[in-house]
Design an enzyme around this catalytic site. Structure first.
Site, mmCIF file in Angstrom:
data_model
loop_
_atom_site.group_PDB
_atom_site.id
_atom_site.type_symbol
_atom_site.label_atom_id
_atom_site.label_comp_id
_atom_site.label_asym_id
_atom_site.label_seq_id
_atom_site.Cartn_x
_atom_site.Cartn_y
_atom_site.Cartn_z
ATOM 1 N N LYS A 48 -1.321 -0.895 -4.365
ATOM 2 C CA LYS A 48 -2.506 -0.147 -3.921
ATOM 3 C C LYS A 48 -2.074 1.280 -3.640
ATOM 4 O O LYS A 48 -1.111 1.505 -2.916
ATOM 5 C CB LYS A 48 -3.052 -0.820 -2.664
ATOM 6 C CG LYS A 48 -3.881 0.044 -1.729
ATOM 7 C CD LYS A 48 -4.581 -0.823 -0.687
ATOM 8 C CE LYS A 48 -4.870 -0.067 0.599
ATOM 9 N NZ LYS A 48 -5.524 -0.923 1.613
ATOM 10 N N ASP B 195 -7.426 3.109 -3.110
ATOM 11 C CA ASP B 195 -8.147 3.107 -1.829
ATOM 12 C C ASP B 195 -8.459 4.549 -1.435
ATOM 13 O O ASP B 195 -7.548 5.365 -1.270
ATOM 14 C CB ASP B 195 -7.297 2.431 -0.743
ATOM 15 C CG ASP B 195 -8.020 2.311 0.601
ATOM 16 O OD1 ASP B 195 -9.213 2.675 0.685
ATOM 17 O OD2 ASP B 195 -7.390 1.834 1.573
ATOM 18 N N ASP C 164 -13.954 -1.889 2.958
ATOM 19 C CA ASP C 164 -13.025 -2.008 4.084
ATOM 20 C C ASP C 164 -13.778 -1.508 5.331
ATOM 21 O O ASP C 164 -14.397 -2.311 6.043
ATOM 22 C CB ASP C 164 -11.760 -1.173 3.774
ATOM 23 C CG ASP C 164 -10.762 -1.065 4.918
ATOM 24 O OD1 ASP C 164 -11.055 -1.518 6.031
ATOM 25 O OD2 ASP C 164 -9.669 -0.501 4.712
ATOM 26 N N GLU D 232 -11.342 0.697 -3.445
ATOM 27 C CA GLU D 232 -11.628 0.338 -2.054
ATOM 28 C C GLU D 232 -12.289 1.502 -1.324
ATOM 29 O O GLU D 232 -11.787 2.633 -1.361
ATOM 30 C CB GLU D 232 -10.298 -0.039 -1.376
ATOM 31 C CG GLU D 232 -10.430 -0.490 0.069
ATOM 32 C CD GLU D 232 -9.075 -0.891 0.676
ATOM 33 O OE1 GLU D 232 -8.073 -0.973 -0.055
ATOM 34 O OE2 GLU D 232 -9.032 -1.127 1.902
ATOM 35 N N LYS E 115 -3.271 5.214 -2.445
ATOM 36 C CA LYS E 115 -4.296 5.995 -1.759
ATOM 37 C C LYS E 115 -4.704 7.150 -2.659
ATOM 38 O O LYS E 115 -3.850 7.785 -3.300
ATOM 39 C CB LYS E 115 -3.734 6.547 -0.455
ATOM 40 C CG LYS E 115 -3.391 5.476 0.561
ATOM 41 C CD LYS E 115 -4.653 4.849 1.144
ATOM 42 C CE LYS E 115 -4.301 3.880 2.267
ATOM 43 N NZ LYS E 115 -5.496 3.270 2.852
ATOM 44 N N SER F 247 0.853 -1.184 0.000
ATOM 45 C CA SER F 247 0.000 0.000 0.000
ATOM 46 C C SER F 247 0.891 1.237 0.000
ATOM 47 O O SER F 247 1.837 1.325 0.781
ATOM 48 C CB SER F 247 -0.893 -0.028 1.249
ATOM 49 O OG SER F 247 -1.627 1.161 1.372
ATOM 50 N N LYS G 187 -9.852 -7.128 7.602
ATOM 51 C CA LYS G 187 -8.828 -6.719 8.561
ATOM 52 C C LYS G 187 -9.214 -7.355 9.888
ATOM 53 O O LYS G 187 -10.324 -7.114 10.388
ATOM 54 C CB LYS G 187 -8.783 -5.198 8.708
ATOM 55 C CG LYS G 187 -8.119 -4.487 7.536
ATOM 56 C CD LYS G 187 -8.055 -2.989 7.751
ATOM 57 C CE LYS G 187 -7.429 -2.306 6.537
ATOM 58 N NZ LYS G 187 -7.606 -0.844 6.588
ATOM 59 N N GLY H 126 -4.039 -4.258 5.631
ATOM 60 C CA GLY H 126 -2.983 -3.985 6.607
ATOM 61 C C GLY H 126 -3.275 -2.737 7.426
ATOM 62 O O GLY H 126 -4.054 -1.873 7.015
#
Ligand SMILES: O=C(O)CCC(=O)c1ccccc1C(=O)O
Ligand SMILES: [Mg+2]
Length: 378
Positions: free
Chosen positions: A162, A190, A240, A215, A164, A136, A264, A292
């Site tokens: 991934k 995400d 998530d 996400e 952000k 990530s 998670k 994570g």
């Protein structure tokens, strides 16, 4: 299980570099390490995945400590359990506070597997001996810096990138990654709930980049608008923040709010609940992956173990220790076994040992609770 004593240790561990998401910037972990001891001296480990501030979910490191000390540890120490699967039921009357519950439940799972002499992965019913993993990447100050990070992780062989995103840092960075690294890089975004349906146009624009998924684009407590959004998008939505339990997962699947779920362990209250969500998703052909929360080696080991279950078909966020840490608290450190691949440990329990001298370096507070004291703590 002859559980005799629980120890809490609060650790503050600086990251190698700060990490920005739409919910804020983080430059360290502030966590509660939980150790559960039995009468034979076996020790099981778990860690809280809360942050010091309530911007991801409502929990914080302080609330985790409080809930453990005031309610969860006394509940565990006044019960006689024979299996970690009972912990979920034991904690059920206490509402939410999932990360606090998971930290203690995870330690009980580790202890149980050590008592049985089996790995945590085997104890959970995992079948895989290696797992494919991704990484990530936070919001970077410039697109060039982002591209440099992506390149480094692609070179390490990570199987999913991934990134952000947030309004104002979405279309351009994704376009730049696709332009530089081509259409085949396994890429996802995400948003950590940074968008609303008013920004449908931007979310629709992301469809052109062939992302594996997007996400949690919408609110942390929503499954209704996500269902509307999924109908408008080709890209699968992955939830998530919205999923706290197998019941949440059932409702989201029924509504069509997502096509993928990020599990998670902390967010859903532990390994037993994680397994239930995994099984439900498997029955509905919904692939899952393990998210994570910047874990130390202890939480990373729990993530590796749960990811050994067969419906974890998408690489998760569980990168190697050196992704965030100059020095981890476990040995051996979590390291790639092959490019983008982690081996599932075969030793008893989590399969990693704690390094007491490293724990000591980061330790800011420590308390111990034993069976006799637990009864009178009221
Ligand atoms: O541990 C990792 O590497 C993943 C980090 C990550 O993406 C994340 C970190 C902090 C808060 C939320 C998230 C998330 O997955 O949404
Ligand atoms: Mg996320």
């Amino acid at each position: 299980m002859n559980i005799e004593r629980v120890e809490l240790q609060r650790l503050i561990m600086p990251f190698k570099a700060s990490f920005e998401a739409s919910i804020g910037r983080m430059d360290k972990r502030d966590l509660v390490l939980v150790t559960v001891y039995d009468t034979d001296g076996n020790a099981g480990y778990g860690e809280s995945t809360s942050f010091p501030f309530p911007m991801y979910n409502e929990e914080t490191t302080d609330t985790v400590w409080y809930m453990l000390e005031r309610f969860l540890i006394p509940t565990l120490l006044s019960a006689e359990i024979t299996s970690p699967e009972e912990v979920n039921d034991l904690f059920a009357p206490i509402r939410r506070n999932n990360m606090a519950k998971a930290a203690l439940e995870g330690a009980v799972w580790d202890l149980y597997c050590k008592q049985k002499g089996i790995s945590l992965a085997v104890g959970l019913g995992g079948k895989k001996t290696t797992i494919d993993v991704g990484v990530s990447i936070g919001i970077e100050p410039t697109i060039d810096l982002l591209l440099a990070k992506v390149e480094g992780f692609i070179n390490e062989g990570y199987k999913k990138i991934k990134v952000k995103i947030k309004p104002g840092f979405d279309i351009e960075p994704i376009r730049a990654i696709r332009k530089q690294f081509g259409p085949d890089v396994p890429l996802m975004a995400d948003a950590n709930s940074a968008y609303t349906m008013d920004q449908l146009n931007i979310l629709k624009e992301l469809d052109q980049f062939n992302l594996i998924m997007i996400e949690q684009p919408l609110s942390h407590d929503d499954i209704i608008d996500h269902a509307k959004l999924q109908k408008e998008l080709q890209t699968p939505i992955c939830l998530d923040e919205s999923i706290h339990s197998v019941e949440d997962a059932r409702k989201a699947i029924e509504l069509g709010s997502c096509r993928i779920i990020n599990i998670k362990v902390g967010r859903v209250g532990g390994l037993t609940e994680s397994k239930k969500i995994h099984d439900l998703c498997q029955a509905h052909d919904i692939p899952v992956w393990c998210g994570g929360m910047f874990e130390t080696g202890v939480g990373r080991a729990h993530n590796i173990a749960i990811t050994s279950l067969t419906n974890f078909t998408i690489p998760g966020d569980t990168s190697a220790s050196n992704r965030y840490w100059v020095e981890d608290i476990v040995e051996p450190e979590v390291a790639l076994f092959a490019p983008g691949v982690l081996a599932v440990p075969t030793g008893a329990g989590i399969g990693y040992d704690l390094k007491p001298e490293s724990v000591k370096k980061f330790l800011v507070r420590q308390e111990s609770y034993n069976r006799q004291i637990a009864g009178v703590r009221e």
